[in-house]
Write an enzyme that holds these catalytic residues in place. Structure first.
Site, PDB file in Angstrom:
ATOM      1  N   GLY A  10      48.704  66.127  36.621  1.00 16.34           N
ATOM      2  CA  GLY A  10      47.730  65.046  37.299  1.00 16.34           C
ATOM      3  C   GLY A  10      48.322  64.530  38.686  1.00 16.34           C
ATOM      4  N   GLY A  12      46.551  62.310  40.513  1.00 11.98           N
ATOM      5  CA  GLY A  12      45.431  61.577  40.915  1.00 11.98           C
ATOM      6  C   GLY A  12      46.151  60.032  41.204  1.00 11.98           C
ATOM      7  N   VAL A  90      46.708  62.807  33.415  1.00 13.59           N
ATOM      8  CA  VAL A  90      45.526  63.408  33.604  1.00 13.59           C
ATOM      9  C   VAL A  90      44.706  62.411  33.201  1.00 13.59           C
ATOM     10  CG1 VAL A  90      45.945  65.864  33.276  1.00 13.59           C
ATOM     11  CG2 VAL A  90      45.429  64.487  31.460  1.00 13.59           C
ATOM     12  N   ALA A 164      48.187  48.314  39.299  1.00 21.41           N
ATOM     13  CA  ALA A 164      46.940  48.020  39.598  1.00 21.41           C
ATOM     14  C   ALA A 164      46.567  48.896  40.901  1.00 21.41           C
ATOM     15  CB  ALA A 164      46.683  46.629  39.886  1.00 21.41           C
ATOM     16  N   ASN A 224      44.629  45.835  29.071  1.00 23.52           N
ATOM     17  CA  ASN A 224      43.712  46.058  29.930  1.00 23.52           C
ATOM     18  C   ASN A 224      42.419  44.984  29.383  1.00 23.52           C
ATOM     19  OD1 ASN A 224      44.539  47.600  32.063  1.00 23.52           O
ATOM     20  ND2 ASN A 224      43.648  49.399  31.539  1.00 23.52           N
ATOM     21  N   LEU A 227      42.926  41.467  30.096  1.00 21.73           N
ATOM     22  CA  LEU A 227      42.806  41.030  31.805  1.00 21.73           C
ATOM     23  C   LEU A 227      41.136  40.958  31.880  1.00 21.73           C
ATOM     24  CD1 LEU A 227      45.297  43.469  33.289  1.00 21.73           C
ATOM     25  CD2 LEU A 227      45.404  40.966  33.408  1.00 21.73           C
ATOM     26  N   CYS A 276      39.280  51.942  34.671  1.00 20.38           N
ATOM     27  CA  CYS A 276      39.994  51.685  33.625  1.00 20.38           C
ATOM     28  C   CYS A 276      39.670  50.563  32.642  1.00 20.38           C
ATOM     29  CB  CYS A 276      41.434  51.189  33.782  1.00 20.38           C
ATOM     30  SG  CYS A 276      42.277  52.488  34.743  1.00 20.38           S
ATOM     31  N   PHE A 277      39.135  49.672  33.233  1.00 21.51           N
ATOM     32  CA  PHE A 277      38.776  48.457  32.159  1.00 21.51           C
ATOM     33  C   PHE A 277      37.718  48.816  31.165  1.00 21.51           C
ATOM     34  CE2 PHE A 277      40.509  44.521  34.723  1.00 21.51           C
ATOM     35  CZ  PHE A 277      41.644  44.771  34.568  1.00 21.51           C
ATOM     36  N   PHE A 338      35.893  49.805  44.462  1.00 17.64           N
ATOM     37  CA  PHE A 338      35.788  48.590  43.334  1.00 17.64           C
ATOM     38  C   PHE A 338      36.619  47.551  43.594  1.00 17.64           C
ATOM     39  CE2 PHE A 338      39.692  50.614  41.730  1.00 17.64           C
ATOM     40  CZ  PHE A 338      40.221  49.510  40.962  1.00 17.64           C
TER      41      PHE A 338
END
Ligand SMILES: NC(=O)c1ccc[n+]([C@@H]2O[C@H](COP(=O)([O-])OP(=O)(O)OC[C@H]3O[C@@H](n4cnc5c(N)ncnc54)[C@H](O)[C@@H]3O)[C@@H](O)[C@H]2O)c1
Length: 441
Positions: A10, A12, A90, A164, A224, A227, A276-277, A338
């Site tokens: 992965g 990314g 991934v 982050a 997460n 947050l 993610c969140f 974002f």
């Protein structure tokens, strides 16, 4: 075990930066990042200014380590075989169909990864969950590894990533903590120690936390969720401020100065985005429901609902400003990522606000300093599910322009939007939702 070769599956937003930093800090270890997408690997091996992930400071790290002990390759079998330690980084998006659709994590990429590791391994491996996963996924991975191999011992660790986007390199250099979960067996603890030894090359020992696997998996989802909960809490209060005349910035400051609460993540905005969140909270909600904890599920689900409410509320403010119909109006959308300092637009609030404005009749002029035009087009097709997007109603520009717009919506807090002279245009600022419109003609 002395680790000499690491493979990360992965390449990314997590795999690329984390492995680049491990390679930089551990010149004695060879680190190879592999990916099923050959174009991505090509881009990681290409010019530094066009790496597939934009992060401040990342190009410098890659420049130093690439070709020395950092490699990007599409040879998955060869690199899995060679490595003693394999990271799985991934994607784990929200499931689109089947049981748990719309909430549970889609584990097909993780499962494919585990099958590949089993298939190509010829010696014992430490397999590390870097992806964010539902609690108890390690059990499933172990099953896949054992069913598809013979006479090989796999030790599974959980090592969730807390970086982050936008500050990834700094976060990796100076992590608040590194979390490593492993089995309480002798081999489990040896594997944990191998990973501790790697991080100890640059992270102080007291910041490396070791736990059991399930605590580590769940701590990532819970972090997460906490947050995002702060953002939804302050955003929900921004709506009440608008009704009562209280000022949300003053409120944030007053609340955040309490040392038990602290000032971070207390700025009202158009809502959180990112890959993610939302997916991690929905995953947590699904887990709670699975274990029959409906009240707990409802509690966390509300964090996502307030976020949707905030994005919608912001778009509706613009629509109301024009009396409910935007037909023939041109709106400049400034920012598509974002958040600032990333080229990632997954789940960006801009996508949802722009969609609502477009569907209420507006023409859009979209600009973002780092998200490529092709990506914006892909996002529109993917998220809006609009087959007939009229290209003559949407223009995407590689230069900032808003001179002809009837109004401007600022949706990402890019530095370059801070000092613009908007005085002749109405501006709705996602960073300052209460005061929007900021300037009005
Ligand atoms: N992006 C973040 O800020 C962040 C932060 C912390 C944790 N995470 C978690 O880390 C994980 C990865 O996130 P990301 O943002 O890096 O995702 P990403 O989509 O940017 O990267 C995932 C990569 O994995 C590759 N891939 C998928 N299946 C594969 C397979 N079977 N074999 C080889 N390559 C394969 C894809 O081609 C892609 O390049 C997710 O679980 C995410 O929740 C992300």
């Amino acid at each position: 075990m002395q680790i000499k070769n690491i493979c990360c599956i992965g390449a990314g937003y997590v795999g690329g930066p984390t492995m680049a930093v491990i390679a930089l800090k551990c010149p004695h270890i060879s680190v190879t990042v592999v990916d099923a997408n050959p174009d991505k690997i090509k881009a990681w091996n290409g010019p530094l200014e066009q790496l597939p992930v934009y992060e401040p400071g990342l190009a410098e790290v890659v420049k130093e380590a690439r070709g020395r002990n950092l490699f990007f390759s599409d040879d998955i079998p060869g690199n899995v075989e060679k490595a003693e330690m394999i990271f799985m980084a991934v994607n784990t998006p929200t499931k689109k169909e089947g049981e748990g659709a719309g909430m549970a994590a889609d584990l097909r990429y993780v499962e494919a990864c585990a099958s590949d590791i089993a298939k190509y391994s010829k010696s014992d491996k430490i397999v590390i969950e870097k992806s964010t996963l539902p609690v108890r996924t390690a059990e499933k991975i172990k099953e896949i590894l054992e069913e598809n191999s013979t006479n090989i011992h796999f030790e599974i660790l959980s090592n969730p990533e807390f970086l982050a986007e936008g500050t990834a390199v700094q976060d990796l250099f100076k992590s608040d903590r590194v979390l490593i979960g492993g089995d309480q067996t002798e081999s489990g603890q040896k594997a944990v120690q191998s990973l501790v030894d790697i991080y100890a090359n640059w992270i102080p020992k007291d910041k490396i936390l070791t736990t059991n696997v399930w605590s580590s998996e769940l701590a990532k989802l819970a972090s997460n969720a906490m947050l995002a909960q702060r953002i939804s809490s302050i955003n929900s209060l921004s709506a009440l401020c608008e009704k009562t005349g209280a000022n949300i910035d003053e409120l944030s400051k007053a609340i955040g100065m309490d040392h038990r609460i602290g000032p971070h993540f207390l700025k009202a905005s158009v809502g959180f985005g990112g890959s993610c969140f939302q997916k991690d909270i929905l995953n947590l909600v699904y887990l709670c429901k699975y274990y029959g904890l409906d009240e707990v599920a409802d509690y966390w689900h509300q964090v996502v609902k307030i976020n949707d409410y905030q994005k919608d509320r912001f778009a509706q403010k613009i629509i109301n400003h024009f009396g409910g119909d935007l037909t023939g109006k041109t709106i400049a959308i400034l920012g598509w990522a974002f958040k600032a300092n990333t080229n990632d637009s997954r789940e960006s609030a801009a996508i949802y606000v722009a969609e609502k404005l477009y569907k209420t009749g507006a023409n859009l002029e979209i600009y973002d300093p780092k998200v490529l035009q092709d990506q914006i087009i892909k996002d529109i097709k993917f998220y809006w599910k609009e087959k007939s997007v009229k290209s003559n109603r949407i223009s995407i520009s590689s230069n900032i322009r808003f001179g002809n717009a009837d109004t401007i919506a600022i949706l990402t807090e890019w530095e370059e939007f801070k000092d613009l002279d908007f005085e002749k245009t109405t501006v709705f600022d996602g960073r300052n939702i209460l005061k929007s419109p900021l300037y009005s003609i």
